[in-house]
Design an enzyme around this catalytic site. Sequence first.
Site, short mmCIF file in Angstrom:
data_model
loop_
_atom_site.label_atom_id
_atom_site.label_comp_id
_atom_site.label_asym_id
_atom_site.label_seq_id
_atom_site.Cartn_x
_atom_site.Cartn_y
_atom_site.Cartn_z
N GLU A 176 0.80 -1.22 0.00
CA GLU A 176 0.00 0.00 0.00
C GLU A 176 0.85 1.28 0.00
O GLU A 176 0.76 2.10 0.92
CB GLU A 176 -0.95 0.01 1.20
CG GLU A 176 -1.91 -1.16 1.21
CD GLU A 176 -2.93 -1.10 2.34
OE1 GLU A 176 -2.94 -0.13 3.11
OE2 GLU A 176 -3.75 -2.03 2.43
N GLU A 373 -5.12 -8.65 0.76
CA GLU A 373 -5.78 -8.29 2.02
C GLU A 373 -7.26 -8.09 1.75
O GLU A 373 -7.64 -7.48 0.74
CB GLU A 373 -5.26 -6.98 2.62
CG GLU A 373 -3.89 -7.06 3.23
CD GLU A 373 -3.46 -5.75 3.88
OE1 GLU A 373 -4.33 -4.96 4.31
OE2 GLU A 373 -2.24 -5.53 3.95
#
Length: 482
Positions: A176, A373
């Site tokens: 991320e 995720e």
Amino acid sequence: MSATDTSGSAKTVRAFPEGFVWGAATAAYQIEGAATADGRGPSVWDTFSHTPGKVRGGDTGDIACDFYNRSEEDLDLMKSLGLAAFRFSISWSRIQPTGSGAINQAGIDFYRRLVDGLREREIAPAITLFHWDLPQGLEDAGGWANRDTAERFADYAQIMAEAIGSDCDDWMTLNEPQVVANQGYRLGIHAPGVTDDAIAAATTHHLLLAHGLATQRLRSALPAAKLGLALNLNVVKAADSFAEAAAVVADAEQNRIFMDPILHGSYPAAARPHMLPPESLIEDGDMDLISTPLDFIGINYYAPFYLKRADGVVSTDRRTPTGGGDVVPFMPPHLPTTAMGWLIEPQGLYEMLKIVTSELPDKQSGCRLYITENGCAAEDYVDPNGVVNDVERISYLKGHLDAIWRAIQDGVPLDGYFQWSLLDNFEWAYGYQKRFGVVFVDFGTQKRTIKQSARVYQQIATTNELPHEWAGEGAGLIAGAV
Ligand code: IFM
């Protein structure tokens, strides 16, 4: 697809492709604890969490889930849950306490033991090299605004490839990066707490460069490994026609600012200029490096973003996807939310998978996808019978696994799914207040309690199909679930 079970009644079978990977994900600073053990140096998250007012309740990752000292017990737990893969990140400052130079052998030894323990239990390691915990020594030298940090990251990637690469097939360079640039360097709500648009824009470019340099080093050290990274992607939707133009901008700044350079070698033109790195920072060859072909793109998906016209009240909140203005975030009242206040819309995951698949360029032919995720925070507790009945998480799981199953039927090249997270853990600026685990952690005693969602996940992981009772209408939503 219909089949008949042994009792003779019709049932719906929703099986996943053979070899589909069912895993769980974690990150070093969120679970390891042992912050000063065996030569580990401080990271920006140690500094940030120890700064009063930065993390809810003054929580830190000093102890977290004490995974550093309890990994054997947790490995047994993973095995009992039928996991085929464990996604974890490496604490760079355990390996190089100041982020460059000498190697701390004790740090290498910890990850060596972890990988060996996974292999003994036939659980595949899936490694993330950087999940936000930049060594403080590198931050002091300019952090991600300094181009040299990208070179240091490539050196660290090579160290890890040489140390454990022979036993690890799946590697992610960054987790991320958009959150690092935006929350860490633009908004200051994550470590290192910087609030500077120019530094955030430089961070964006140097994170991407770090990814490209590290990918090349890993590729030459580990030719058979599968290489990728994990991007946080949110579908952005306009709830009215007025918000459509702003949704394009928000999509560029939220998703495409990292996805486009990786897939297409260019920054998205729709992003506002102050979000993008200036030409002066982009050297010849950078964009080719950044778009080095990958084996997979990891997608971290949690929620959609909706935007709508600000009816009279103009927002000045820089944290919103549009940075404030006459278009504001919108929470459609029919959609439930999680304990983070995030919208629950599994269809958004389906749509995002289709978007990424349709954008894979020829240069990335053969590139596969993983959900690296997905999960939700809920108000979990151990009931008087010792049970954690996390119906909200089961509902979330049901909706999102239905979405990925449909996506696969519709041609999405998805090879695996990692639940976020294995354990309740340090949820960054929220400290230990927000619980994302499928295993409950009592942070006072470190006792682990397997939640009901983990039982459901175990069944799915071991049968490689969705529970038959999940078939039918309304997959996955408990209206009003928090
Ligand atoms: O806990 C985080 C993780 O570190 C990165 N992705 C989102 C999760 C939930 O906020």
